[in-house]
Design an enzyme around this catalytic site. Sequence first.
Site, mmCIF file in Angstrom:
data_model
loop_
_atom_site.group_PDB
_atom_site.id
_atom_site.type_symbol
_atom_site.label_atom_id
_atom_site.label_comp_id
_atom_site.label_asym_id
_atom_site.label_seq_id
_atom_site.Cartn_x
_atom_site.Cartn_y
_atom_site.Cartn_z
ATOM 1 N N ARG A 28 -36.579 -10.820 109.874
ATOM 2 C CA ARG A 28 -37.941 -10.288 109.797
ATOM 3 C C ARG A 28 -38.138 -9.445 108.540
ATOM 4 O O ARG A 28 -39.194 -9.496 107.911
ATOM 5 C CB ARG A 28 -38.266 -9.468 111.059
ATOM 6 C CG ARG A 28 -39.720 -9.012 111.091
ATOM 7 C CD ARG A 28 -40.097 -8.375 112.410
ATOM 8 N NE ARG A 28 -39.418 -7.107 112.604
ATOM 9 C CZ ARG A 28 -39.462 -6.404 113.739
ATOM 10 N NH1 ARG A 28 -40.152 -6.863 114.776
ATOM 11 N NH2 ARG A 28 -38.813 -5.270 113.848
ATOM 12 N N ARG B 287 -46.030 -5.103 89.188
ATOM 13 C CA ARG B 287 -45.190 -5.650 88.101
ATOM 14 C C ARG B 287 -44.561 -4.535 87.272
ATOM 15 O O ARG B 287 -43.571 -4.759 86.575
ATOM 16 C CB ARG B 287 -46.024 -6.571 87.188
ATOM 17 C CG ARG B 287 -46.416 -7.854 87.884
ATOM 18 C CD ARG B 287 -47.349 -8.664 87.030
ATOM 19 N NE ARG B 287 -48.574 -7.909 86.714
ATOM 20 C CZ ARG B 287 -49.628 -8.410 86.078
ATOM 21 N NH1 ARG B 287 -49.618 -9.672 85.682
ATOM 22 N NH2 ARG B 287 -50.682 -7.667 85.845
ATOM 23 N N GLU C 186 -51.756 -5.020 120.478
ATOM 24 C CA GLU C 186 -50.517 -4.363 120.900
ATOM 25 C C GLU C 186 -50.783 -2.864 120.958
ATOM 26 O O GLU C 186 -51.891 -2.411 120.655
ATOM 27 C CB GLU C 186 -49.388 -4.666 119.901
ATOM 28 C CG GLU C 186 -49.696 -4.223 118.478
ATOM 29 C CD GLU C 186 -48.646 -4.632 117.460
ATOM 30 O OE1 GLU C 186 -47.499 -4.898 117.838
ATOM 31 O OE2 GLU C 186 -48.996 -4.669 116.262
ATOM 32 N N LYS D 32 -43.963 -6.028 108.624
ATOM 33 C CA LYS D 32 -43.550 -4.664 108.982
ATOM 34 C C LYS D 32 -43.502 -3.864 107.682
ATOM 35 O O LYS D 32 -42.452 -3.672 107.078
ATOM 36 C CB LYS D 32 -42.209 -4.676 109.715
ATOM 37 C CG LYS D 32 -41.951 -3.394 110.486
ATOM 38 C CD LYS D 32 -40.840 -3.552 111.491
ATOM 39 C CE LYS D 32 -40.418 -2.238 112.102
ATOM 40 N NZ LYS D 32 -41.443 -1.592 112.944
HETATM 41 N N1 PMP Z 1 -45.425 -3.425 117.216
HETATM 42 C C1 PMP Z 1 -45.374 -2.480 116.255
HETATM 43 C C2 PMP Z 1 -46.628 -2.120 115.544
HETATM 44 C C3 PMP Z 1 -44.155 -1.862 115.941
HETATM 45 O O1 PMP Z 1 -44.105 -0.945 114.971
HETATM 46 C C4 PMP Z 1 -42.998 -2.236 116.653
HETATM 47 C C5 PMP Z 1 -41.665 -1.613 116.315
HETATM 48 N N2 PMP Z 1 -41.658 -0.221 116.555
HETATM 49 C C6 PMP Z 1 -43.093 -3.190 117.665
HETATM 50 C C7 PMP Z 1 -44.332 -3.791 117.894
HETATM 51 C C8 PMP Z 1 -41.896 -3.635 118.453
HETATM 52 O O2 PMP Z 1 -41.061 -4.416 117.641
HETATM 53 P P1 PMP Z 1 -39.484 -4.471 117.859
HETATM 54 O O3 PMP Z 1 -39.285 -4.947 119.254
HETATM 55 O O4 PMP Z 1 -38.997 -5.446 116.856
HETATM 56 O O5 PMP Z 1 -38.965 -3.099 117.665
#
Ligand code: PMP
Length: 292
Positions: A52, A105, A184, A151
């Site tokens: 990732r 750059r 989420e 991320k």
């Molecule tokens: N959503 C967000 C916005 C996050 O920052 C995270 C990680 N803290 C997750 C979901 C969960 O991801 P993971 O299970 O890979 O930690």
Amino acid sequence: MGLLIYFNGKLIPEEEAKVSIFDHGLLYGDGVFEGIRGYNGRIFKLDEHLYRLYASAKAIMLDVPLEFSELKDAIVQTVRANKLRDSYIRVVVTRGVGDLGLDPRKCKIPTLFIIASRIELYPADIYEKGLDVITVATKRNLTEAVSPAIKSLNYLNNIMGKIEANNAGASEGLMLNHLGYVSECTGENIFIVRRKSLITPPVSAGVLGGITRETVMEIAAEIGLEVKEMDITRYDIFTAEECFLTGTAAEIVPVISLDGRTIGTGKPGDITNRIKKEYSLLTMSEGVPVYE
Ligand code: PMP
């Protein structure tokens, strides 16, 4: 004693690990990161987190200065140097030092550091009682703008959501996307249980493809639950039998209410508890060994 930090190729004491004020990670949030957990002398899902990380970097056209196996090695070395058995590991790659303009750059060398520290466990009562969640007004970023699948160091969207949840006295904030579908929470993915199936929004709804989310989907399939990735609304959460959040740091956390509506019985559900148990068994038995 302070930590040893991996900083651009060397292990140095934390007091000496300093990033330039001209680093674009700081000036613009231009960079990517991972949060990884070590359990019992092993690093859990390390490859998955690194895939990732490289994908996030690719999406913003940032070259990670180490090859996959080199970075994996550097992470293992950093955990070992700090003699940690249970750990929380932060890997950060920024665009590096540039000038005061945006142009990436101008940033010739990415900054890469690894912090292997201790994990601050969430209070035990949140796992026993479950969380009260509210829907926040801040929408999740558009996937066509800064995709939540990346991320990145640009977490203001999530922080705005967290501030609203804090101000309302809630334990977490649920973020909807611009279409009104559930994406989420501010730092965790969300699942609901409905008639023996487990449902979670797809990445296209504006979510980070969580590693814990993926692991939970695998566990669910193994214990005979149907798993569906589909768009859901607040209604689906209000009427769900169970609801829980997933994340590397939080693991699996039950949710017992949304916007004042009790979910299911108002107590962590049987399926949530079963998945939580299976997850913790996995964390104890799998992972890349640090001390062998
Ligand atoms: N959503 C967000 C916005 C996050 O920052 C995270 C990680 N803290 C997750 C979901 C969960 O991801 P993971 O299970 O890979 O930690």
